[in-house]
Enzyme design. Structure first.
Site, PDB file in Angstrom:
ATOM      1  N   ASP A  50       3.333  -3.690  -0.994  1.00  0.00           N
ATOM      2  CA  ASP A  50       2.319  -3.602   0.063  1.00  0.00           C
ATOM      3  C   ASP A  50       2.508  -4.771   1.056  1.00  0.00           C
ATOM      4  O   ASP A  50       3.211  -5.746   0.738  1.00  0.00           O
ATOM      5  CB  ASP A  50       0.943  -3.670  -0.634  1.00  0.00           C
ATOM      6  CG  ASP A  50      -0.192  -3.103   0.202  1.00  0.00           C
ATOM      7  OD1 ASP A  50       0.077  -2.438   1.206  1.00  0.00           O
ATOM      8  OD2 ASP A  50      -1.367  -3.327  -0.174  1.00  0.00           O
ATOM      9  N   HIS A  51       1.860  -4.691   2.217  1.00  0.00           N
ATOM     10  CA  HIS A  51       1.884  -5.735   3.264  1.00  0.00           C
ATOM     11  C   HIS A  51       2.764  -6.953   2.977  1.00  0.00           C
ATOM     12  O   HIS A  51       2.322  -7.898   2.308  1.00  0.00           O
ATOM     13  CB  HIS A  51       0.481  -6.291   3.465  1.00  0.00           C
ATOM     14  CG  HIS A  51      -0.463  -5.300   4.033  1.00  0.00           C
ATOM     15  ND1 HIS A  51      -0.513  -5.008   5.380  1.00  0.00           N
ATOM     16  CD2 HIS A  51      -1.403  -4.529   3.444  1.00  0.00           C
ATOM     17  CE1 HIS A  51      -1.440  -4.099   5.591  1.00  0.00           C
ATOM     18  NE2 HIS A  51      -1.993  -3.786   4.436  1.00  0.00           N
ATOM     19  N   ASP A  58       5.022  -5.706   7.355  1.00  0.00           N
ATOM     20  CA  ASP A  58       3.860  -5.785   8.243  1.00  0.00           C
ATOM     21  C   ASP A  58       4.059  -6.907   9.257  1.00  0.00           C
ATOM     22  O   ASP A  58       3.775  -8.073   8.998  1.00  0.00           O
ATOM     23  CB  ASP A  58       2.586  -6.022   7.430  1.00  0.00           C
ATOM     24  CG  ASP A  58       1.355  -6.117   8.329  1.00  0.00           C
ATOM     25  OD1 ASP A  58       1.513  -5.973   9.559  1.00  0.00           O
ATOM     26  OD2 ASP A  58       0.255  -6.348   7.806  1.00  0.00           O
ATOM     27  N   HIS A  68      -5.173   2.457   5.620  1.00  0.00           N
ATOM     28  CA  HIS A  68      -5.407   1.255   4.809  1.00  0.00           C
ATOM     29  C   HIS A  68      -6.911   1.025   4.696  1.00  0.00           C
ATOM     30  O   HIS A  68      -7.680   1.481   5.530  1.00  0.00           O
ATOM     31  CB  HIS A  68      -4.732   0.040   5.467  1.00  0.00           C
ATOM     32  CG  HIS A  68      -3.262  -0.015   5.204  1.00  0.00           C
ATOM     33  ND1 HIS A  68      -2.673  -1.005   4.453  1.00  0.00           N
ATOM     34  CD2 HIS A  68      -2.268   0.819   5.568  1.00  0.00           C
ATOM     35  CE1 HIS A  68      -1.377  -0.776   4.376  1.00  0.00           C
ATOM     36  NE2 HIS A  68      -1.096   0.324   5.054  1.00  0.00           N
ATOM     37  N   GLY A  69      -7.304   0.276   3.665  1.00  0.00           N
ATOM     38  CA  GLY A  69      -8.729  -0.039   3.509  1.00  0.00           C
ATOM     39  C   GLY A  69      -9.539   1.143   3.018  1.00  0.00           C
ATOM     40  O   GLY A  69     -10.673   1.359   3.435  1.00  0.00           O
ATOM     41  N   GLY A  70      -8.969   1.904   2.090  1.00  0.00           N
ATOM     42  CA  GLY A  70      -9.619   3.128   1.602  1.00  0.00           C
ATOM     43  C   GLY A  70     -10.938   2.881   0.877  1.00  0.00           C
ATOM     44  O   GLY A  70     -11.794   3.775   0.837  1.00  0.00           O
ATOM     45  N   THR A  71     -11.125   1.691   0.328  1.00  0.00           N
ATOM     46  CA  THR A  71     -12.354   1.408  -0.424  1.00  0.00           C
ATOM     47  C   THR A  71     -13.608   1.612   0.424  1.00  0.00           C
ATOM     48  O   THR A  71     -14.609   2.128  -0.064  1.00  0.00           O
ATOM     49  CB  THR A  71     -12.305  -0.041  -0.971  1.00  0.00           C
ATOM     50  OG1 THR A  71     -11.238  -0.120  -1.914  1.00  0.00           O
ATOM     51  CG2 THR A  71     -13.606  -0.446  -1.636  1.00  0.00           C
TER      52      THR A  71
HETATM   53  P1  13P Z   1      -9.011  -1.743   0.125  1.00  0.00           P
HETATM   54  O1  13P Z   1      -8.869  -2.955  -0.752  1.00  0.00           O
HETATM   55  O2  13P Z   1     -10.048  -1.915   1.165  1.00  0.00           O
HETATM   56  O3  13P Z   1      -9.169  -0.501  -0.649  1.00  0.00           O
HETATM   57  O4  13P Z   1      -7.618  -1.624   0.930  1.00  0.00           O
HETATM   58  C1  13P Z   1      -6.410  -1.536   0.222  1.00  0.00           C
HETATM   59  C2  13P Z   1      -5.251  -1.540   1.151  1.00  0.00           C
HETATM   60  O5  13P Z   1      -5.291  -0.975   2.221  1.00  0.00           O
HETATM   61  C3  13P Z   1      -4.039  -2.250   0.718  1.00  0.00           C
HETATM   62  O6  13P Z   1      -3.054  -2.240   1.678  1.00  0.00           O
END
Ligand code: 13P
Length: 282
Positions: free
Chosen positions: A81-82, A103, A207-210
């Site tokens: 990831d990133h 990234d 990204h940021g699915g939470t």
């Molecule tokens: P969240 O932690 O908000 O689910 O985002 C995860 C993410 O996008 C990792 O790249």
């Protein structure tokens, strides 16, 4: 089977589903993540931040994931990831990751293209997929605050140039999501998503699915999102359960038994996300 990102996302756009990309927070978690995919007969992407990867060790992690994929016959991609520096990415590729993310989104468009191309050139020689980012996703990544909290939407014109010149396999876009946003819900721009989807034909990544509600996740998939990243929610589920069990624990208890409920909690979250993303039996 152990697949690249390109392979695992192959039919997502056409068949209107997304594959969940779940952050590994510790090695203990990994078998329960694969178990969730197995239970739902779904493909799964396991992703890891450079810091956690350094903590576990890239070679060890690759061996564990490849072995589990073989044993369970689940389709799995292991994705870094990133990551901002070439050497960390090179190390992951050399140790057997099947996908990486460069990234360089904080740089100018031209510099982002240059850095991304360097990674694509190396990854392609090793049969590894590359995801890159354009625009800004808010919040924190790998414990570091990303920006002033403002989200910069991805421009469709820039996206066309970026994808054409870099040859990436998947594009992470900014359209209102933030990392780690689990106490409030994200406000998304579906117009931005549509405008990008209309002109880009490679898989798009959320990204940021939470912080995205179930209803919005489903809308995003109909709007063309192929990969949904979920990290914080898994960590929260694991820690919440560990807290409860550790408080009641006796010193004679096996630490192995103490972590089982936390791993089960992670499995449950992933199974639920798989249902939402529609990747069961795919
Ligand atoms: P969240 O932690 O908000 O689910 O985002 C995860 C993410 O996008 C990792 O790249």
């Amino acid at each position: 089977m152990y697949l690249t990102l390109k392979e695992i996302l192959k039919n997502t756009r056409k068949n209107k589903f997304a594959v969940g990309s779940f952050n590994i927070h510790c090695l203990e978690m990994v078998p329960s993540m694969i178990k969730a995919a197995k239970a739902k007969n779904s493909p799964i992407i396991l992703q890891i931040s450079p810091t956690t990867c350094k903590y576990i060790g890239a070679a060890l992690l690759c061996n564990v994931v490849k072995e589990l994929a073989k044993e369970t016959a689940v389709n799995v991609t292991l994705h870094l990831d990133h990551t901002k520096d070439f050497l960390t990415i090179k190390d992951a590729i050399d140790n057997g990751f099947s996908s990486v993310m460069i990234d360089a989104s904080a740089l100018s468009l031209e510099e982002n293209i240059k850095k991304t191309k360097e990674v694509v050139n190396y990854a392609k020689q090793h049969g590894v997929s590359v995801e890159a980012e354009l625009g800004t996703i808010g919040g924190t990544e790998d414990g570091v605050a990303l920006n002033d909290g403002k989200v910069r939407y991805t421009s469709p014109e820039d996206a066309v140039k970026f994808v054409k010149e870099t040859g990436i396999d998947a594009l992470a876009i900014g359209f209102g999501t933030s990392h780690g946003q689990w106490k409030s819900k994200a406000k998304l721009s579906f117009d931005v998503l549509k405008n990008i989807h209309d002109v880009i034909d490679i898989p798009l990544v959320l990204h940021g699915g939470t912080g995205v509600s179930e209803e919005d996740l489903k809308k995003c998939i109909l709007g063309g999102i192929s990969k949904v990243n979920i990290g914080t929610e898994l960590n929260v589920a694991w820690v919440k359960d560990a807290k409860e069990h550790l408080e009641k624990a006796d010193l004679a208890d096996s630490c192995r038994d103490l972590v089982i409920p936390s791993n089960d909690a992670v499995q449950k979250v992933i199974e639920n996300k798989i249902d939402i993303l529609g990747s069961s039996n795919k």
